[in-house]
Design a protein around this motif. Structure first.
Motif, PDB file in Angstrom:
ATOM      1  N   ASP A  23       7.829 -10.701   2.334  1.00 47.40           N
ATOM      2  CA  ASP A  23       8.273 -11.031   3.415  1.00 47.40           C
ATOM      3  C   ASP A  23       6.855 -11.819   4.165  1.00 47.40           C
ATOM      4  O   ASP A  23       5.778 -11.740   3.661  1.00 47.40           O
ATOM      5  N   GLU A  24       7.244 -12.655   5.144  1.00 47.91           N
ATOM      6  CA  GLU A  24       6.155 -13.365   5.753  1.00 47.91           C
ATOM      7  C   GLU A  24       5.152 -12.330   6.366  1.00 47.91           C
ATOM      8  O   GLU A  24       4.048 -12.518   6.633  1.00 47.91           O
ATOM      9  N   ALA A  25       5.457 -11.282   6.838  1.00 53.79           N
ATOM     10  CA  ALA A  25       4.675 -10.378   7.508  1.00 53.79           C
ATOM     11  C   ALA A  25       3.519  -9.745   6.418  1.00 53.79           C
ATOM     12  O   ALA A  25       2.590  -9.642   6.648  1.00 53.79           O
ATOM     13  N   GLY A  26       3.934  -9.568   5.171  1.00 52.84           N
ATOM     14  CA  GLY A  26       3.362  -9.114   4.306  1.00 52.84           C
ATOM     15  C   GLY A  26       2.578 -10.177   3.886  1.00 52.84           C
ATOM     16  O   GLY A  26       1.552  -9.848   3.439  1.00 52.84           O
ATOM     17  N   ALA A  27       2.968 -11.514   3.523  1.00 51.04           N
ATOM     18  CA  ALA A  27       2.153 -12.644   3.260  1.00 51.04           C
ATOM     19  C   ALA A  27       1.053 -12.610   4.325  1.00 51.04           C
ATOM     20  O   ALA A  27      -0.121 -12.961   3.765  1.00 51.04           O
ATOM     21  N   LEU A  28       1.200 -12.859   5.344  1.00 52.50           N
ATOM     22  CA  LEU A  28       0.021 -12.699   6.636  1.00 52.50           C
ATOM     23  C   LEU A  28      -0.934 -11.570   6.460  1.00 52.50           C
ATOM     24  O   LEU A  28      -2.027 -11.970   6.700  1.00 52.50           O
ATOM     25  N   ALA A  29      -0.361 -10.437   5.926  1.00 49.20           N
ATOM     26  CA  ALA A  29      -1.391  -9.299   5.791  1.00 49.20           C
ATOM     27  C   ALA A  29      -2.288  -9.592   4.531  1.00 49.20           C
ATOM     28  O   ALA A  29      -3.520  -9.503   4.619  1.00 49.20           O
ATOM     29  N   SER A  30      -1.723 -10.182   3.516  1.00 44.33           N
ATOM     30  CA  SER A  30      -2.293 -10.613   2.471  1.00 44.33           C
ATOM     31  C   SER A  30      -3.282 -11.746   2.710  1.00 44.33           C
ATOM     32  O   SER A  30      -4.543 -11.744   2.176  1.00 44.33           O
TER      33      SER A  30
END
Length: 580
Positions: A166-173
């Motif tokens: 999801d986007e939240a995970g992608a932004l964490a990466s």
């Protein structure tokens, strides 16, 4: 390493086409050799530097949890057609055919291939997040390759690609990679800034560039010396410079301005400040449906239109271009240089910069050469305009939302991180199964570092009239031992060899110049190459009980007692490493 066993081939003069310091010095120092425009062999010295950069990049990528693989240089056209970039990428994409007349490309980047791998390898949310990277040759068919490794056609790049659910995970990466990049460039010993940037042809919605600060840089960086704010000038928000629009005080007046087709000339003829004039630029857009539209964009006379910002306006997202002279005559009835919003032949769409929206009694072209109109006011002479941020920031503009004034410096882009979202994964149908067994589209990020470009950027930032001054983390050798009279004195040979062996045992990358060259020639060559620490051992010094140690970045050598030289060089080496 003994200099007699290594390939050193320096030149007194740089090739005539070498325009900037890095191109000149890398060629003179024997680090690169040209075969065609933008295509070079990395000679042993140059490759040694590249490998040191790669080692730091690889270590930090691994520490950040990325997994190394190696994707091909030659990629099938089908993937690029599927993503839509076969046509979109433009002439920089080198298209080739094999013996069966099948289409391929020489990769400029690897979003298509890595997404193809992901859609075939990633099936479940349990496999996420994951980040793959490789260090590989790239090829971009630059129209005008120049500046050596700074803008070559074939180059080495590290590119990484993260996949999340999801986007939240992608932004964490994204944040993990951003922090890894900060560590990489600090370890390399470079002065740099991480700046908010436009996503360009890669796409996506969040982006930062890593810019090495250098006067020869092609990019302009806007920053606030009083805060952490920094952005590429293409993206930096320009403040409105007029807090409140004043009431009109002048009547409209048409004035003759012969040979004044630029705002600077108009202001000079009329005896007013350039900030009382308004510049008119005409663009044309072609909507998906309906006829082309003509737009008049207006910025203050001392400002410039920022076409990246223009391209983000809703009406301009499908593409735009400057109007032709024929179109300008058709809509304005005048040649360029005398254009304005009043008395157009045909209606045009007007958008003004935020500062222009608050101007009063301003000056514009009269749509009739050689005349301009003074005393123009919104609301009275023209309807209230559509307003947008259209201009480049200039040095001295007030910062937005924080104290301080903006400054501008030049930089060389050596790294870029993007949040892509589903730009490629949706087009290539890269999905995974969530906890409920339902397919969802992978969210992506991509992260590039120009390995070969870093070497050139480091030189642009670190050189003098004698040659290169390498940060110790990137230097081809960390220490050079220069014995004066190697072939004549056994004492000198013994002292030099003993120091050489001690430094090797302490894992220092040292070279002993055993070629018995004249001192001036030897010193000049190593100053050109840029080794951070030089140790000079000669008869005169040994008689006085000292050995000279000089940092490449310092003007004077230090005389160190012979018995203390091992400890001194080791301590100096550690200090240089610890300052990174």
């Amino acid at each position: 390493m003994l200099a007699s066993k290594f390939h050193l081939n320096t030149l007194k003069e740089a090739p005539t086409e070498a325009e900037i310091a890095s191109h000149q010095l890398m060629t003179r120092a024997g680090m690169i050799r040209k075969h065609a425009g933008g295509i070079y062999t990395y000679m042993p010295l140059g490759l040694k530097i590249m490998r040191k950069v790669e080692a730091i990049v690889r270590e930090e990528m691994n520490n950040a949890g990325a997994i190394e693989l190696l994707m091909p240089v030659v990629q099938p056209a089908e993937l690029w057609i599927e993503s839509g970039r076969w046509e979109e990428y433009g002439p920089e994409l080198l298209r080739i055919k094999d013996r069966h007349q099948r289409d391929f490309v020489l990769q400029p980047t690897s979003e298509e291939v890595i997404t193809d791998i992901a859609r075939n390898e990633i099936h479940s949310y349990r496999q996420l997040p994951v980040n793959f990277y490789h260090i590989q040759t790239k090829f971009r068919d630059e129209r005008r390759p120049r500046f050596g490794l700074m803008r070559g056609r074939e180059f080495t790049m590290k590119d990484a690609y993260s996949f999340d659910r999801d986007e939240a995970g992608a932004l964490a990466s994204y944040d993990i990679m951003f922090n890894a990049y900060m560590r990489i460039f600090k370890r390399l010993g470079l002065t740099f800034r991480a700046v908010a940037a436009d996503t360009g042809s890669i796409g996506g919605s969040r982006s930062h560039e890593f810019q090495v600060i250098a006067e020869t840089g092609e990019d302009l960086i806007v920053y606030n010396p009083d805060s952490d704010y920094a952005a590429n000038i293409e993206l930096a928000e320009a403040p409105c410079l007029i807090a409140k629009r004043e009431a009109p005080t002048q009547a409209l007046q048409e004035v003759e301005t012969p040979n004044a087709n630029k705002c600077e000339l108009v202001a000079q003829q009329l005896g007013v400040g350039l900030d009382k004039t308004v510049k008119s630029v005409v663009f044309v857009t072609t909507p998906e449906e309906g006829p082309a539209k003509v737009w008049l964009l207006m910025v203050r006379g001392d400002h410039e239109v920022n076409e990246i910002k223009v391209g983000k306006l809703p009406a301009f997202k499908n593409g735009f271009r400057l109007a032709t002279e024929e179109e300008i005559l058709e809509y304005f009835g005048s040649e360029p240089g005398y254009l304005g919003p009043l008395n157009t032949v045909k209606p045009v769409n007007i958008i003004v910069d935020t500062t222009v929206a608050n101007m009063s009694d301003f000056i514009c072209g009269a749509n009739k050469a050689p005349y301009h109109i003074t005393g123009i006011n919104w609301g009275r002479d023209l309807p209230e305009p559509e307003v947008a941020d259209l201009r480049n920031v200039i040095a001295g503009d007030p910062a937005i939302g924080e104290p301080g004034k903006l400054a501008i410096q030049r930089g060389i882009e050596v790294g870029h991180v993007f949040f892509l979202g589903d730009k490629y994964s949706s087009g290539l149908k890269a999905t995974f199964l969530n906890e409920n067994g339902k397919p969802e589209t992978l969210q992506m990020g991509c992260y590039g570092i120009g390995i070969s470009r870093i070497t050139a950027a480091a030189i642009e930032q670190n050189h003098d009239e004698k040659g290169i001054i390498w940060p110790i983390a990137m230097a081809p050798f960390e220490v050079v031992i220069c014995p004066v009279g190697w072939g004549k004195s056994e004492t000198i040979r013994n002292e030099a060899t003993a120091l050489y062996e001690t430094l090797k045992q302490n894992n220092i990358d040292v070279i002993l110049d055993d070629r018995d060259a004249r001192p001036g020639v030897m010193f000049s060559e190593w100053e050109l190459i840029g080794v951070p620490i030089r140790v000079t051992i000669g008869d005169r010094g040994l008689k006085d009980g000292v050995i000279e140690v000089q940092e490449r970045s310092k003007a004077e050598a230090v005389k160190v007692p012979v018995a203390e030289v091992n400890a001194y060089v080791l301590s100096l080496f550690e200090n240089l490493k610890n300052t990174l």
